[in-house]
Design a protein around this motif. Structure first.
Motif, PDB file in Angstrom:
ATOM      1  N   GLN A 188      -8.370  33.354 -13.751  1.00 17.42           N
ATOM      2  CA  GLN A 188      -8.474  32.599 -12.519  1.00 17.42           C
ATOM      3  C   GLN A 188      -8.275  31.124 -12.815  1.00 17.42           C
ATOM      4  O   GLN A 188      -8.873  30.584 -13.745  1.00 17.42           O
ATOM      5  N   VAL A 194      -8.247  27.214 -11.058  1.00 14.87           N
ATOM      6  CA  VAL A 194      -8.694  26.425  -9.919  1.00 14.87           C
ATOM      7  C   VAL A 194      -8.320  24.975 -10.145  1.00 14.87           C
ATOM      8  O   VAL A 194      -8.821  24.334 -11.069  1.00 14.87           O
ATOM      9  N   TYR A 215       0.422  22.715  -8.206  1.00 14.42           N
ATOM     10  CA  TYR A 215      -0.084  23.979  -8.710  1.00 14.42           C
ATOM     11  C   TYR A 215      -0.095  23.986 -10.229  1.00 14.42           C
ATOM     12  O   TYR A 215       0.863  23.542 -10.856  1.00 14.42           O
ATOM     13  N   TRP A 257      -1.433  31.694 -11.384  1.00  5.07           N
ATOM     14  CA  TRP A 257      -1.268  30.516 -10.542  1.00  5.07           C
ATOM     15  C   TRP A 257      -2.569  30.143  -9.850  1.00  5.07           C
ATOM     16  O   TRP A 257      -3.342  31.012  -9.449  1.00  5.07           O
ATOM     17  N   GLY A 258      -2.783  28.852  -9.712  1.00  3.30           N
ATOM     18  CA  GLY A 258      -3.894  28.371  -8.918  1.00  3.30           C
ATOM     19  C   GLY A 258      -3.520  28.307  -7.453  1.00  3.30           C
ATOM     20  O   GLY A 258      -2.388  28.597  -7.057  1.00  3.30           O
ATOM     21  N   GLN A 259      -4.484  27.905  -6.631  1.00  3.92           N
ATOM     22  CA  GLN A 259      -4.276  27.827  -5.190  1.00  3.92           C
ATOM     23  C   GLN A 259      -3.592  26.544  -4.751  1.00  3.92           C
ATOM     24  O   GLN A 259      -3.109  26.461  -3.624  1.00  3.92           O
ATOM     25  N   THR A 317      -3.525  21.998  -5.040  1.00  3.16           N
ATOM     26  CA  THR A 317      -4.310  20.865  -4.571  1.00  3.16           C
ATOM     27  C   THR A 317      -3.363  19.824  -3.991  1.00  3.16           C
ATOM     28  O   THR A 317      -2.316  19.533  -4.559  1.00  3.16           O
TER      29      THR A 317
END
Length: 126
Positions: free
Chosen positions: A3, A5, A97, A116-118, A120
């Motif tokens: 995960q 972030v 990302y 992959w992150g969400q 920012t």
């Protein structure tokens, strides 16, 4: 599972600086033996490569548009990857990302990344 972030995105004036962070976690995750990248996507545009490094951080790639202004780095003890952005321009406005892949080698190809992150949001005012 891995995960990612991202954090640190915000509104900033042109010419300013910002540091983005990507914190990685997972039951079997290790920042060692993984390569990392940063990508961005501006409104109405395709996602594009920004920066990448290999497992050791000894090899780095940068997009021409950010070379000399952005720096990718990592802190293995914190399982965190960073993107330091200096001399920001309005053209840098995008969702940023972080991405990781189970490989030792760096790549600019977004299709080669596994995680992959969400994202920012970074907004640079003119």
């Amino acid at each position: 599972q891995v995960q990612l972030v991202e954090s640190g995105g915000r509104l900033v004036q042109a010419g300013g600086s910002l540091r983005l962070s990507c914190a990685a976690s997972g039951r079997t995750f290790s920042i060692y033996q993984m390569a990392w990248g940063w990508f961005r996507q501006a409104p109405g545009k395709e996602r594009e490569f920004v920066a990448a490094n290999n497992w050791s951080g000894g090899t780095t790639y940068y997009a021409d548009s950010v070379k000399g202004r952005f720096t990718i780095s990592r802190d293995n003890s914190k399982n965190t990857v960073y993107l330091q952005m200096n001399s920001l321009k309005s053209e840098d406005t995008a969702v940023y990302y972080c991405a990781g892949r189970a490989s030792l080698s760096a790549t600019t190809d977004l299709n080669a990344y596994d995680y992959w992150g969400q994202g920012t949001q970074v907004t640079v005012s003119s």
